[in-house]
Structure formats: C-alpha cells, structure tokens
Write an enzyme that holds these catalytic residues in place. Structure first.
Site, mmCIF file in Angstrom:
data_model
loop_
_atom_site.group_PDB
_atom_site.id
_atom_site.type_symbol
_atom_site.label_atom_id
_atom_site.label_comp_id
_atom_site.label_asym_id
_atom_site.label_seq_id
_atom_site.Cartn_x
_atom_site.Cartn_y
_atom_site.Cartn_z
ATOM 1 N N HIS A 1 0.842 -1.210 0.000
ATOM 2 C CA HIS A 1 0.000 0.000 0.000
ATOM 3 C C HIS A 1 0.876 1.258 0.000
ATOM 4 C CE1 HIS A 1 -2.939 -2.786 2.265
ATOM 5 N NE2 HIS A 1 -3.490 -2.560 1.090
ATOM 6 N N VAL B 1 4.842 -5.565 -4.522
ATOM 7 C CA VAL B 1 5.857 -5.548 -3.459
ATOM 8 C C VAL B 1 5.834 -6.917 -2.782
ATOM 9 C CG1 VAL B 1 6.495 -4.504 -1.246
ATOM 10 C CG2 VAL B 1 5.679 -3.066 -3.129
ATOM 11 N N SER C 1 -2.530 -8.045 3.149
ATOM 12 C CA SER C 1 -3.155 -7.930 4.474
ATOM 13 C C SER C 1 -3.592 -9.306 4.955
ATOM 14 C CB SER C 1 -4.376 -7.011 4.405
ATOM 15 O OG SER C 1 -4.019 -5.773 3.847
#
Ligand code: AMP
Length: 289
Positions: free
Chosen positions: A37, A176, A186
């Site tokens: 993020h 990433v 998450s």
C-alpha cells in the site's frame, strides 16, 4: 495528515484543492496497511500534489461466506503508517456513508470479470467496480494508483474508467514482495506458521514460468504444468486456478504470442486463506531464442 470520515467533507475538500490548482492522487485500500500500500502511496505522491489514501473495508465485494467480519481493521496503526509516509488525507468513510439504506446502483463490467477470480467470486468485481467508481466520484482525483498484485482488478478498473469516460488516469504499480518472494498482503496475517513457510511456492512457481518464458518457451500448457507442479509441492496449498491469459481480455491462451499474464490463486487449507499472485509475460519485451 487530515482524517476525513464524511463523504460530503471529502467532496468539498477535493473541490477546494482542484479550485486551488492542486492535483489529487488517490490510493484506494481496505486498510491493514503494508509496504505494498505504501508503495502505491509513494507513486501517488510522485504523480500529484495532494495524496489521498482511502481505507474502507468494502462489504459489497465480499461474499457471505468470505472474511468481511474478520478482515483486519487496525485503524490507529494505519493512521500512524499513512502519516509517517507523508499522506495528506486519510479518507475512511463508514459503511452507512458509502451505502445509505436507499442506495440502489451498482457498476458491472462484463466479460473480464467472469474469468480467473470471477469464477469463484461471482459478485466480487461488481462490488469492486462500484466502490472504486464511488471513490473516484467523491475524491475526483487526477490519478488513482492500483497494484499489479490484483492484476484482474486493475484491468477491470481500467476498463470501467475508459468505458464510462471517467477522467482519472489509472496507474498500476508493481508488486511488493517479502524477502522470500511472497506477495505482501493484508491476508498474510491469517496464515499459520507452516502455511507461511509453504506460501512462497506460489512465487517460486511463477519464477519458473518466467524463466522458461525467458528461455523461449511459449506453450501455455508447458508453462501452466510447471506452475502447477511447484504450487502442488505442499499439501497445505490447494490450487484454485493457474492460467496463462491474454493480458487485456483475460482469455486463456494456447501460446504466448501477445502480452500475457500468468495468474494463480491458491487456498491455504488450514486457515482457509486465499492468496493470489501473477507474473507478466511480454513476448515483445524479451529476447526471442
Ligand atoms: P487491498 O487493501 O488489499 O484492497 O489493496 C489495495 C491496493 O493495494 C490494491 O490496488 C492492491 O492491488 C494493492 N496491493 C495489495 N498488495 C500489494 C502488493 N504486495 N504490492 C503492490 N500493491 C499491492
């Protein structure tokens, strides 16, 4: 960093920025912020004057049997991370603000939403397209940044924005990864320690595909077999799909002669965590052997 909870306040703030000649960059997220993020936020900052990161766990993109209730919501931590990364506005509306009782409209992108993840999550992309269009209309950003991690989502958003003539420019930023190759997510927090050890097999499978592709292999069957073989090395991991598809239409390919996507979804069987990952295969971008 300003925290905005109300839709009307976000709309008027965004109008003020635009009236002052400042460009806006939006990063839509469901929170539980991680380095993926934050890389999107950095990209938004590079491409605009004011960065807005939205944190909204969107109920309409979860099926009743999915993890909406248990999805992590570490709001204070998210605020600290976003502020630490230089975010200007954290927009976190309530479900009631986004979906008032009288709400009746959804956005449905056909075709590409029925492939890959759409097969096992039939209404997921209606939820995604609807909430993203709402966020684009509220924040009215010059650019919005999405992750290649959710490649199908990014393709659906690009299609929606083009089809509906929305002026926001869509940027897709690279995946990433953790040191061992697992795509940061998450949902990785759901994994048991054994599953966490097995999960990098997904990326390893994709790396084998990339290597074979770089060596000149173009047969989707051969590439998919290599991907499946690696992912099936652990009993903890159940493959939902492993496909080589056209990067625009998401139609399965027999041979990689156009830009393609190797896409995989797995279910980790103990924690029931669904993980996705992908690799881009561009026959024009590599040296043919
Ligand atoms: P989410 O909060 O999972 O809905 O993700 C919000 C945005 O972050 C989406 O555009 C995702 O594609 C992106 N994203 C999630 N994980 C990664 C990652 N590992 N690398 C880059 N972008 C990511």
């Amino acid at each position: 960093m300003k925290i905005v909870r109300s839709v009307s306040e976000m709309i008027s703030l965004a109008r003020t920025f635009r009236a002052g000649g400042r460009t806006i960059g939006l990063v839509p997220t469901m929170g539980a912020l991680h380095d993926g993020h934050l890389s999107l936020l950095e990209c938004a900052q590079e491409n605009s004057d004011v960065s807005v990161l939205s944190v909204f766990v969107n109920p309409s993109q979860f099926a009743p049997n999915e993890d909406y209730e248990k999805y992590p919501r570490p709001f204070e931590k998210d605020c600290r991370k976003a502020e630490g990364a230089g975010c200007d506005i954290l927009f976190s509306p309530t479900v009631e603000e986004m979906y008032p009782p009288e709400y009746m409209t959804t956005v449905s992108v056909s075709g590409i939403t029925e492939k890959l993840c759409g097969k096992s999550r039939p209404n997921h992309f209606v939820g995604v397209a609807t909430v993203v269009l709402k966020l684009l209309n509220i924040v009215y950003p010059h650019v919005a940044v999405f992750g290649q991690k959710d490649a199908q989502q990014a393709i659906v958003i690009r299609r929606m924005v083009a089809d509906l003539h929305h002026p926001t420019r869509i940027i897709v930023a690279p995946i990433v990864r953790e040191k061992d190759g697992l795509a940061v997510s998450s949902r990785n927090s759901y994994l048991t320690p054994e599953e966490r050890t097995a999960a990098p097999l997904i990326r390893e499978g994709l790396c084998v595909v990339e290597k074979l592709f770089d060596e000149g292999e173009r047969s989707a069957d051969i590439l998919i077999s290599a991907l499946r073989e690696r992912c099936c090395l652990s009993d903890l991991l159940r493959l939902e799909y492993a496909e080589i598809v056209d990067a625009r239409s998401l139609e399965p390919l027999a041979s990689v002669s156009v830009p393609a996507l190797a896409a995989v979804a797995c279910r980790m069987i103990k924690s029931n965590t669904r993980l996705i990952d992908n690799a881009e295969l561009d026959p024009c971008g590599v040296h043919e052997i």
